[in-house]
Design an enzyme around this catalytic site. Structure first.
Site, short mmCIF file in Angstrom:
data_model
loop_
_atom_site.label_atom_id
_atom_site.label_comp_id
_atom_site.label_asym_id
_atom_site.label_seq_id
_atom_site.Cartn_x
_atom_site.Cartn_y
_atom_site.Cartn_z
N HIS A 66 0.85 -1.04 -0.04
CA HIS A 66 -0.15 0.15 0.16
C HIS A 66 0.78 1.54 0.03
CE1 HIS A 66 -4.28 -1.49 0.67
NE2 HIS A 66 -3.57 -2.52 0.61
N HIS A 109 -3.68 1.00 -2.98
CA HIS A 109 -2.62 0.20 -3.48
C HIS A 109 -1.18 0.89 -3.83
CE1 HIS A 109 -4.99 -3.54 -4.22
NE2 HIS A 109 -4.72 -3.13 -2.98
N HIS A 139 -1.48 -2.64 -10.59
CA HIS A 139 -0.66 -1.91 -9.58
C HIS A 139 0.65 -2.48 -9.32
CE1 HIS A 139 -4.65 -0.64 -8.15
NE2 HIS A 139 -4.52 0.06 -9.13
#
Length: 196
Positions: free
Chosen positions: A97, A113, A130
């Site tokens: 994160h 994220h 991501h």
């Protein structure tokens, strides 16, 4: 007059190599190389360095330790290893994160994220993934899991150490690898700040 012309021609003939040396491509190349070396010294240091390491010690919502995750920079990506315990049996998402903050019990302070390239979530998403998207964990009945992942989609140890840091979060459910923004992975059940 004839001797003066001969003397001028001889002087030019002797001086020509010296004059040519100042304007030849090799002289220009040397100056360019020197300028590049000077720029290299004043430029920002290279971000990614093989051998860089980081670690996250995860805790659950009650503040109890549940294990560690380590990161090692390689020339081709980041090797991520972890050992966790006291996690509910089943399949769980694990993500990196964007913020290095883990305030229990919901760990919302970890933010979304880790996604500097602003892609959509998921390994199965055409617009993804991501940098913080990782494969699911399959936790055994005894609540323990050991894992090893290789992340090569732009994630680096140095990038996780930006001004607000990063954290590792384990979710209550599995990541479906496609639903934006978090793979429909449910609540956050464990969190650890990434640090050197």
């Amino acid at each position: 007059m004839k001797s003066h012309a001969l003397l001028t021609a001889a002087t030019l003939a002797l001086a020509a190599p010296a004059l040519a040396q100042k304007t030849t491509p090799s002289a220009v190349r040397e100056k360019t190389v020197e300028a590049a070396k000077k720029d290299e010294k004043t430029a920002a240091p290279q971000e990614t360095k093989a051998g860089d390491t980081a670690k996250a010690s995860l805790k659950d919502a009650k503040g109890q330790p549940v294990g560690d995750v380590t990161f090692e920079q390689t020339p081709h990506g980041v090797l991520i290893k972890g050992t966790l315990s006291n996690i509910p049996a089943g399949t769980h998402a694990i993500h990196i994160h964007e913020a290095g903050k883990c305030d229990a019990p919901e760990f919302k302070t970890a933010g979304g994220h880790f996604n500097p390239s602003k892609k959509t979530h998921g390994m199965l998403s055409p617009g993804g993934k991501h940098e913080g998207d990782l494969p699911n964990l399959n936790v055994a009945q005894d609540g323990k899991v050991q894992f090893e992942f290789f992340a090569n989609g732009g994630l680096t140890v140095a990038s996780m150490m930006d001004t607000d840091g990063a954290s590792v979060v384990v979710h209550a459910k599995a990541d479906d690898y496609k639903t934006d923004p978090a793979g429909d992975a449910g609540g956050r059940i464990a969190c650890g700040v990434v640090s050197k």
